[in-house]
Design a protein around this motif. Structure first.
Motif, PDB file in Angstrom:
ATOM      1  N   GLY A 271     -30.194 -30.377   8.863  1.00  0.00           N
ATOM      2  CA  GLY A 271     -29.262 -30.854   7.864  1.00  0.00           C
ATOM      3  C   GLY A 271     -29.819 -31.966   6.990  1.00  0.00           C
ATOM      4  N   ALA A 272     -29.116 -32.203   5.910  1.00  0.00           N
ATOM      5  CA  ALA A 272     -29.450 -33.267   4.966  1.00  0.00           C
ATOM      6  C   ALA A 272     -28.181 -33.566   4.178  1.00  0.00           C
ATOM      7  N   MET A 273     -28.259 -34.463   3.225  1.00  0.00           N
ATOM      8  CA  MET A 273     -27.092 -34.809   2.431  1.00  0.00           C
ATOM      9  C   MET A 273     -26.503 -33.568   1.764  1.00  0.00           C
ATOM     10  N   GLY A 274     -25.297 -33.174   2.173  1.00  0.00           N
ATOM     11  CA  GLY A 274     -24.630 -32.022   1.599  1.00  0.00           C
ATOM     12  C   GLY A 274     -25.148 -30.684   2.087  1.00  0.00           C
ATOM     13  N   ILE A 275     -26.024 -30.706   3.072  1.00  0.00           N
ATOM     14  CA  ILE A 275     -26.604 -29.452   3.590  1.00  0.00           C
ATOM     15  C   ILE A 275     -26.274 -29.329   5.071  1.00  0.00           C
ATOM     16  N   GLU A 276     -25.610 -28.257   5.449  1.00  0.00           N
ATOM     17  CA  GLU A 276     -25.240 -28.033   6.841  1.00  0.00           C
ATOM     18  C   GLU A 276     -26.464 -27.598   7.646  1.00  0.00           C
ATOM     19  N   PRO A 277     -26.650 -28.110   8.857  1.00  0.00           N
ATOM     20  CA  PRO A 277     -27.753 -27.627   9.694  1.00  0.00           C
ATOM     21  C   PRO A 277     -27.532 -26.166  10.085  1.00  0.00           C
ATOM     22  N   VAL A 278     -28.605 -25.372  10.061  1.00  0.00           N
ATOM     23  CA  VAL A 278     -28.493 -23.933  10.299  1.00  0.00           C
ATOM     24  C   VAL A 278     -29.746 -23.429  10.997  1.00  0.00           C
ATOM     25  N   VAL A 279     -29.573 -22.366  11.804  1.00  0.00           N
ATOM     26  CA  VAL A 279     -30.684 -21.658  12.428  1.00  0.00           C
ATOM     27  C   VAL A 279     -30.803 -20.297  11.766  1.00  0.00           C
ATOM     28  N   TYR A 280     -32.028 -19.864  11.496  1.00  0.00           N
ATOM     29  CA  TYR A 280     -32.275 -18.579  10.867  1.00  0.00           C
ATOM     30  C   TYR A 280     -33.055 -17.701  11.844  1.00  0.00           C
ATOM     31  N   LEU A 281     -32.477 -16.588  12.236  1.00  0.00           N
ATOM     32  CA  LEU A 281     -33.116 -15.651  13.165  1.00  0.00           C
ATOM     33  C   LEU A 281     -33.883 -14.614  12.364  1.00  0.00           C
ATOM     34  N   LEU A 282     -35.171 -14.457  12.659  1.00  0.00           N
ATOM     35  CA  LEU A 282     -36.030 -13.522  11.935  1.00  0.00           C
ATOM     36  C   LEU A 282     -36.298 -12.290  12.795  1.00  0.00           C
ATOM     37  N   GLY A 283     -36.461 -11.138  12.159  1.00  0.00           N
ATOM     38  CA  GLY A 283     -36.755  -9.936  12.930  1.00  0.00           C
ATOM     39  C   GLY A 283     -37.221  -8.785  12.071  1.00  0.00           C
ATOM     40  N   ASP A 284     -37.582  -7.691  12.750  1.00  0.00           N
ATOM     41  CA  ASP A 284     -38.102  -6.511  12.048  1.00  0.00           C
ATOM     42  C   ASP A 284     -37.031  -5.810  11.225  1.00  0.00           C
ATOM     43  N   ASP A 285     -35.792  -5.838  11.695  1.00  0.00           N
ATOM     44  CA  ASP A 285     -34.707  -5.183  10.980  1.00  0.00           C
ATOM     45  C   ASP A 285     -33.398  -5.865  11.343  1.00  0.00           C
ATOM     46  N   ALA A 286     -32.347  -5.513  10.612  1.00  0.00           N
ATOM     47  CA  ALA A 286     -31.069  -6.197  10.778  1.00  0.00           C
ATOM     48  C   ALA A 286     -30.481  -5.995  12.166  1.00  0.00           C
ATOM     49  N   ALA A 287     -30.643  -4.803  12.718  1.00  0.00           N
ATOM     50  CA  ALA A 287     -30.071  -4.534  14.037  1.00  0.00           C
ATOM     51  C   ALA A 287     -30.744  -5.379  15.115  1.00  0.00           C
ATOM     52  N   SER A 288     -32.071  -5.539  15.048  1.00  0.00           N
ATOM     53  CA  SER A 288     -32.762  -6.326  16.070  1.00  0.00           C
ATOM     54  C   SER A 288     -32.403  -7.806  15.948  1.00  0.00           C
ATOM     55  N   VAL A 289     -32.206  -8.287  14.733  1.00  0.00           N
ATOM     56  CA  VAL A 289     -31.786  -9.683  14.543  1.00  0.00           C
ATOM     57  C   VAL A 289     -30.389  -9.895  15.123  1.00  0.00           C
ATOM     58  N   ALA A 290     -29.502  -8.930  14.890  1.00  0.00           N
ATOM     59  CA  ALA A 290     -28.152  -9.017  15.457  1.00  0.00           C
ATOM     60  C   ALA A 290     -28.208  -9.026  16.987  1.00  0.00           C
ATOM     61  N   GLU A 291     -29.110  -8.249  17.551  1.00  0.00           N
ATOM     62  CA  GLU A 291     -29.271  -8.219  19.012  1.00  0.00           C
ATOM     63  C   GLU A 291     -29.767  -9.567  19.527  1.00  0.00           C
ATOM     64  N   THR A 292     -30.602 -10.245  18.749  1.00  0.00           N
ATOM     65  CA  THR A 292     -31.054 -11.582  19.136  1.00  0.00           C
ATOM     66  C   THR A 292     -29.878 -12.550  19.217  1.00  0.00           C
ATOM     67  N   ALA A 293     -28.981 -12.453  18.243  1.00  0.00           N
ATOM     68  CA  ALA A 293     -27.781 -13.297  18.265  1.00  0.00           C
ATOM     69  C   ALA A 293     -26.942 -12.999  19.513  1.00  0.00           C
TER      70      ALA A 293
END
Length: 297
Positions: A271-293
Protein backbone atom coordinates in the motif's frame (compact mmCIF):
# COMPACT_ATOMS: atom_id res chain seq x y z
CA UNK A 1 -25.38 -23.58 -35.89
CA UNK A 2 -23.37 -26.63 -36.91
CA UNK A 3 -19.96 -27.43 -35.47
CA UNK A 4 -17.11 -29.09 -37.36
CA UNK A 5 -17.35 -31.96 -34.86
CA UNK A 6 -20.84 -32.68 -36.22
CA UNK A 7 -19.34 -32.96 -39.71
CA UNK A 8 -16.93 -35.54 -38.31
CA UNK A 9 -19.75 -37.59 -36.74
CA UNK A 10 -22.30 -37.26 -39.55
CA UNK A 11 -20.09 -37.36 -42.64
CA UNK A 12 -16.57 -38.55 -41.90
CA UNK A 13 -17.10 -41.45 -39.49
CA UNK A 14 -19.71 -43.37 -41.52
CA UNK A 15 -17.58 -43.04 -44.65
CA UNK A 16 -14.35 -43.92 -42.87
CA UNK A 17 -15.77 -46.89 -40.98
CA UNK A 18 -17.48 -48.33 -44.04
CA UNK A 19 -14.28 -48.04 -46.09
CA UNK A 20 -12.21 -49.63 -43.33
CA UNK A 21 -14.77 -52.41 -42.76
CA UNK A 22 -14.69 -53.20 -46.49
CA UNK A 23 -10.89 -53.20 -46.53
CA UNK A 24 -10.70 -55.53 -43.54
CA UNK A 25 -13.26 -57.91 -45.03
CA UNK A 26 -11.25 -57.96 -48.26
CA UNK A 27 -8.30 -59.13 -46.19
CA UNK A 28 -10.25 -62.15 -44.97
CA UNK A 29 -11.48 -60.99 -41.57
CA UNK A 30 -14.93 -62.07 -40.41
CA UNK A 31 -17.65 -59.59 -39.52
CA UNK A 32 -17.11 -60.51 -35.86
CA UNK A 33 -13.38 -59.80 -36.11
CA UNK A 34 -14.01 -56.50 -37.88
CA UNK A 35 -16.54 -55.51 -35.22
CA UNK A 36 -14.03 -56.28 -32.47
CA UNK A 37 -11.27 -54.23 -34.10
CA UNK A 38 -13.51 -51.23 -34.80
CA UNK A 39 -15.37 -51.38 -31.49
CA UNK A 40 -18.79 -51.56 -33.16
CA UNK A 41 -21.53 -54.17 -33.43
CA UNK A 42 -21.66 -56.94 -36.06
CA UNK A 43 -24.92 -55.50 -37.33
CA UNK A 44 -23.16 -52.17 -37.94
CA UNK A 45 -20.41 -53.97 -39.84
CA UNK A 46 -23.04 -55.74 -41.92
CA UNK A 47 -24.62 -52.40 -42.84
CA UNK A 48 -21.23 -51.00 -43.80
CA UNK A 49 -20.19 -53.89 -46.04
CA UNK A 50 -23.62 -54.16 -47.69
CA UNK A 51 -23.70 -50.46 -48.59
CA UNK A 52 -26.56 -49.60 -46.24
CA UNK A 53 -24.65 -46.61 -44.86
CA UNK A 54 -24.40 -43.47 -46.96
CA UNK A 55 -20.87 -42.46 -47.84
CA UNK A 56 -19.91 -38.86 -48.48
CA UNK A 57 -18.84 -38.50 -52.12
CA UNK A 58 -16.29 -35.76 -51.40
CA UNK A 59 -14.52 -37.98 -48.89
CA UNK A 60 -14.59 -41.11 -51.04
CA UNK A 61 -12.26 -39.42 -53.53
CA UNK A 62 -9.88 -38.12 -50.87
CA UNK A 63 -6.50 -39.70 -51.55
CA UNK A 64 -5.24 -39.19 -48.01
CA UNK A 65 -8.28 -40.94 -46.56
CA UNK A 66 -7.94 -43.90 -48.90
CA UNK A 67 -4.24 -44.21 -48.09
CA UNK A 68 -5.06 -44.12 -44.37
CA UNK A 69 -7.70 -46.83 -44.74
CA UNK A 70 -5.31 -49.12 -46.63
CA UNK A 71 -2.52 -48.57 -44.11
CA UNK A 72 -4.79 -49.23 -41.13
CA UNK A 73 -6.36 -52.28 -42.78
CA UNK A 74 -2.95 -53.79 -43.48
CA UNK A 75 -1.72 -53.13 -39.96
CA UNK A 76 -4.85 -54.38 -38.20
CA UNK A 77 -5.24 -57.46 -40.39
CA UNK A 78 -1.62 -58.51 -39.97
CA UNK A 79 -1.58 -57.79 -36.25
CA UNK A 80 1.19 -55.22 -36.62
CA UNK A 81 -1.06 -52.39 -35.40
CA UNK A 82 -3.32 -52.31 -32.36
CA UNK A 83 -6.79 -50.69 -32.43
CA UNK A 84 -5.42 -47.95 -30.15
CA UNK A 85 -2.62 -47.18 -32.61
CA UNK A 86 -5.16 -47.07 -35.42
CA UNK A 87 -7.32 -44.72 -33.37
CA UNK A 88 -4.40 -42.36 -32.74
CA UNK A 89 -3.51 -42.25 -36.45
CA UNK A 90 -7.12 -41.55 -37.33
CA UNK A 91 -7.43 -38.81 -34.70
CA UNK A 92 -4.34 -37.09 -36.08
CA UNK A 93 -5.75 -37.35 -39.61
CA UNK A 94 -9.09 -35.89 -38.53
CA UNK A 95 -7.40 -32.91 -36.86
CA UNK A 96 -5.44 -32.26 -40.04
CA UNK A 97 -8.63 -32.32 -42.12
CA UNK A 98 -10.28 -29.92 -39.67
CA UNK A 99 -7.44 -27.44 -40.01
CA UNK A 100 -8.01 -26.24 -43.53
CA UNK A 101 -8.55 -29.68 -45.11
CA UNK A 102 -11.59 -31.53 -46.43
CA UNK A 103 -13.52 -31.35 -43.16
CA UNK A 104 -12.93 -27.62 -42.91
CA UNK A 105 -14.29 -27.23 -46.46
CA UNK A 106 -17.36 -29.38 -45.68
CA UNK A 107 -17.95 -27.27 -42.57
CA UNK A 108 -17.77 -24.04 -44.56
CA UNK A 109 -20.12 -25.52 -47.15
CA UNK A 110 -22.58 -26.40 -44.37
CA UNK A 111 -22.24 -23.01 -42.66
CA UNK A 112 -21.72 -20.38 -45.40
CA UNK A 113 -21.68 -17.65 -42.74
CA UNK A 114 -18.16 -18.79 -41.80
CA UNK A 115 -16.92 -17.04 -44.92
CA UNK A 116 -17.16 -13.81 -42.92
CA UNK A 117 -14.25 -15.09 -40.84
CA UNK A 118 -11.88 -15.87 -43.70
CA UNK A 119 -9.33 -13.43 -42.33
CA UNK A 120 -9.35 -15.30 -39.02
CA UNK A 121 -8.88 -18.83 -40.46
CA UNK A 122 -11.57 -20.28 -38.20
CA UNK A 123 -10.27 -23.85 -38.68
CA UNK A 124 -6.68 -22.96 -37.84
CA UNK A 125 -6.07 -23.74 -34.13
CA UNK A 126 -3.45 -20.96 -34.03
CA UNK A 127 -5.68 -18.33 -35.65
CA UNK A 128 -6.49 -15.07 -33.91
CA UNK A 129 -10.18 -15.94 -33.70
CA UNK A 130 -9.67 -19.33 -32.08
CA UNK A 131 -6.98 -18.07 -29.73
CA UNK A 132 -9.21 -15.21 -28.60
CA UNK A 133 -12.16 -17.54 -28.03
CA UNK A 134 -9.96 -19.99 -26.14
CA UNK A 135 -8.70 -17.15 -23.93
CA UNK A 136 -12.23 -15.99 -23.13
CA UNK A 137 -13.26 -19.58 -22.41
CA UNK A 138 -10.31 -19.95 -20.03
CA UNK A 139 -11.34 -16.83 -18.12
CA UNK A 140 -14.90 -18.14 -17.90
CA UNK A 141 -13.58 -21.43 -16.47
CA UNK A 142 -11.54 -19.52 -13.91
CA UNK A 143 -14.54 -17.43 -12.93
CA UNK A 144 -16.57 -20.61 -12.47
CA UNK A 145 -13.89 -21.91 -10.09
CA UNK A 146 -14.04 -18.68 -8.08
CA UNK A 147 -17.84 -18.69 -7.96
CA UNK A 148 -17.78 -22.22 -6.60
CA UNK A 149 -15.00 -21.65 -4.08
CA UNK A 150 -16.45 -21.28 -0.62
CA UNK A 151 -14.95 -18.27 1.11
CA UNK A 152 -13.41 -16.64 -1.96
CA UNK A 153 -15.32 -13.45 -1.18
CA UNK A 154 -13.07 -13.02 1.87
CA UNK A 155 -10.11 -12.63 -0.48
CA UNK A 156 -11.68 -9.81 -2.51
CA UNK A 157 -10.04 -6.45 -1.72
CA UNK A 158 -12.08 -3.29 -1.19
CA UNK A 159 -11.39 -2.18 -4.76
CA UNK A 160 -12.66 -5.51 -6.06
CA UNK A 161 -10.87 -8.36 -7.82
CA UNK A 162 -10.38 -9.08 -11.47
CA UNK A 163 -9.31 -12.23 -13.25
CA UNK A 164 -7.44 -11.57 -16.48
CA UNK A 165 -5.74 -13.61 -19.18
CA UNK A 166 -3.86 -12.32 -22.20
CA UNK A 167 -3.30 -13.57 -25.72
CA UNK A 168 0.05 -15.34 -26.25
CA UNK A 169 1.52 -12.32 -28.07
CA UNK A 170 -0.28 -9.60 -26.10
CA UNK A 171 1.01 -6.09 -26.73
CA UNK A 172 -1.53 -3.99 -24.84
CA UNK A 173 -4.62 -4.11 -22.64
CA UNK A 174 -6.79 -4.69 -25.71
CA UNK A 175 -5.16 -8.13 -25.85
CA UNK A 176 -6.16 -8.98 -22.27
CA UNK A 177 -9.53 -10.57 -21.44
CA UNK A 178 -11.08 -9.62 -18.11
CA UNK A 179 -14.33 -9.01 -16.27
CA UNK A 180 -15.93 -5.65 -17.13
CA UNK A 181 -15.95 -3.72 -13.87
CA UNK A 182 -14.77 -5.82 -10.94
CA UNK A 183 -15.57 -9.02 -9.05
CA UNK A 184 -17.15 -7.74 -5.84
CA UNK A 185 -18.03 -9.12 -2.43
CA UNK A 186 -21.81 -8.73 -2.18
CA UNK A 187 -23.13 -10.02 1.14
CA UNK A 188 -20.41 -12.62 1.39
CA UNK A 189 -20.66 -13.87 -2.20
CA UNK A 190 -18.33 -13.20 -5.11
CA UNK A 191 -20.43 -11.36 -7.67
CA UNK A 192 -19.35 -11.28 -11.31
CA UNK A 193 -21.16 -8.48 -13.18
CA UNK A 194 -20.70 -9.68 -16.78
CA UNK A 195 -18.97 -12.12 -19.09
CA UNK A 196 -15.28 -11.46 -19.82
CA UNK A 197 -14.28 -9.18 -22.67
CA UNK A 198 -11.06 -7.89 -24.14
CA UNK A 199 -9.75 -4.44 -23.26
CA UNK A 200 -11.89 -3.85 -20.17
CA UNK A 201 -9.19 -4.04 -17.48
CA UNK A 202 -6.58 -1.39 -17.03
CA UNK A 203 -4.76 -1.87 -13.73
CA UNK A 204 -4.62 -5.69 -13.45
CA UNK A 205 -4.00 -6.06 -17.18
CA UNK A 206 -1.18 -3.53 -16.97
CA UNK A 207 0.44 -5.47 -14.14
CA UNK A 208 0.24 -8.70 -16.16
CA UNK A 209 1.82 -7.05 -19.18
CA UNK A 210 4.53 -5.53 -16.98
CA UNK A 211 5.32 -8.93 -15.47
CA UNK A 212 5.59 -10.48 -18.93
CA UNK A 213 7.82 -7.61 -20.11
CA UNK A 214 10.07 -8.34 -17.12
CA UNK A 215 10.50 -11.98 -18.19
CA UNK A 216 7.64 -13.74 -16.40
CA UNK A 217 5.78 -16.25 -18.59
CA UNK A 218 2.40 -15.81 -16.85
CA UNK A 219 -0.63 -15.30 -19.05
CA UNK A 220 -3.11 -14.77 -16.22
CA UNK A 221 -3.42 -12.76 -13.02
CA UNK A 222 -5.93 -12.54 -10.17
CA UNK A 223 -5.68 -9.76 -7.60
CA UNK A 224 -6.71 -10.60 -4.02
CA UNK A 225 -6.70 -8.96 -0.60
CA UNK A 226 -3.32 -8.42 1.02
CA UNK A 227 -2.42 -9.39 4.52
CA UNK A 228 0.53 -11.19 6.01
CA UNK A 229 -1.47 -14.40 6.37
CA UNK A 230 -2.18 -14.52 2.60
CA UNK A 231 1.50 -14.02 1.74
CA UNK A 232 2.48 -16.65 4.34
CA UNK A 233 -0.06 -19.13 2.95
CA UNK A 234 1.38 -18.71 -0.54
CA UNK A 235 4.92 -19.23 0.72
CA UNK A 236 3.87 -22.27 2.76
CA UNK A 237 2.27 -23.75 -0.38
CA UNK A 238 5.59 -23.47 -2.19
CA UNK A 239 4.91 -20.37 -4.25
CA UNK A 240 7.56 -17.71 -4.81
CA UNK A 241 6.22 -14.37 -3.60
CA UNK A 242 7.93 -11.05 -4.37
CA UNK A 243 7.13 -7.58 -3.03
CA UNK A 244 7.09 -4.48 -5.19
CA UNK A 245 6.87 -0.77 -4.41
CA UNK A 246 3.39 0.75 -4.70
CA UNK A 247 4.86 4.27 -4.85
CA UNK A 248 6.43 3.59 -8.26
CA UNK A 249 4.60 3.14 -11.55
CA UNK A 250 3.42 -0.44 -12.06
CA UNK A 251 5.79 -1.04 -14.95
CA UNK A 252 8.84 0.31 -13.09
CA UNK A 253 8.01 -1.38 -9.79
CA UNK A 254 7.28 -4.79 -11.30
CA UNK A 255 10.41 -4.70 -13.45
CA UNK A 256 12.52 -3.96 -10.37
CA UNK A 257 10.81 -6.63 -8.28
CA UNK A 258 11.28 -9.32 -10.92
CA UNK A 259 14.84 -8.39 -11.85
CA UNK A 260 16.30 -11.11 -9.62
CA UNK A 261 13.45 -13.62 -9.86
CA UNK A 262 11.40 -13.22 -13.05
CA UNK A 263 9.61 -16.55 -12.48
CA UNK A 264 7.82 -15.43 -9.31
CA UNK A 265 4.35 -16.94 -8.74
CA UNK A 266 2.89 -13.91 -6.95
CA UNK A 267 3.56 -10.21 -6.46
CA UNK A 268 2.33 -7.99 -3.67
CA UNK A 269 2.52 -4.42 -2.47
CA UNK A 270 1.72 -3.20 1.03
CA UNK A 271 0.00 0.00 0.00
CA UNK A 272 0.75 3.69 -0.29
CA UNK A 273 -1.13 6.97 -0.07
CA UNK A 274 -4.51 6.24 -1.65
CA UNK A 275 -3.42 2.78 -2.80
CA UNK A 276 -4.86 -0.35 -1.19
CA UNK A 277 -2.39 -3.18 -0.49
CA UNK A 278 -3.00 -6.10 -2.87
CA UNK A 279 -1.59 -9.51 -3.80
CA UNK A 280 -1.42 -10.55 -7.45
CA UNK A 281 -1.47 -14.28 -8.25
CA UNK A 282 0.31 -15.18 -11.50
CA UNK A 283 -0.24 -18.32 -13.55
CA UNK A 284 -0.35 -20.05 -16.92
CA UNK A 285 -4.09 -19.52 -17.34
CA UNK A 286 -7.09 -18.12 -15.52
CA UNK A 287 -8.28 -21.47 -14.20
CA UNK A 288 -4.92 -22.32 -12.60
CA UNK A 289 -4.75 -18.88 -10.97
CA UNK A 290 -8.26 -19.39 -9.57
CA UNK A 291 -7.14 -22.77 -8.20
CA UNK A 292 -4.24 -21.03 -6.45
CA UNK A 293 -6.73 -18.74 -4.72
CA UNK A 294 -8.74 -21.78 -3.64
CA UNK A 295 -5.59 -23.46 -2.35
CA UNK A 296 -4.64 -20.64 0.04
CA UNK A 297 -8.07 -20.22 1.63
Amino acid sequence: MRFVEEIVVDDFLPTFRSLLADALRERGLTQSEVAGLLGISQSAVSKYVHGDVERHAALLDHRGLNELVERLADGLAEGEMSPVQALVETEVFIRELEQGGALAQLHEDAVPELSAYDDFAVHDPDSTLRTAEQTLASVRRGLSVLENTSGFATLIPAVGSNLVQCLPDAAGIEDVAAVPGRILDVKGRATIPADPEFGVSEHVATLLLAARAAGNDARAVLNVRYDEAVVAALADAGYTVVEFDADESVETAVAAALADDPDADALYQTGAMGIEPVVYLLGDDAASVAETAREIL
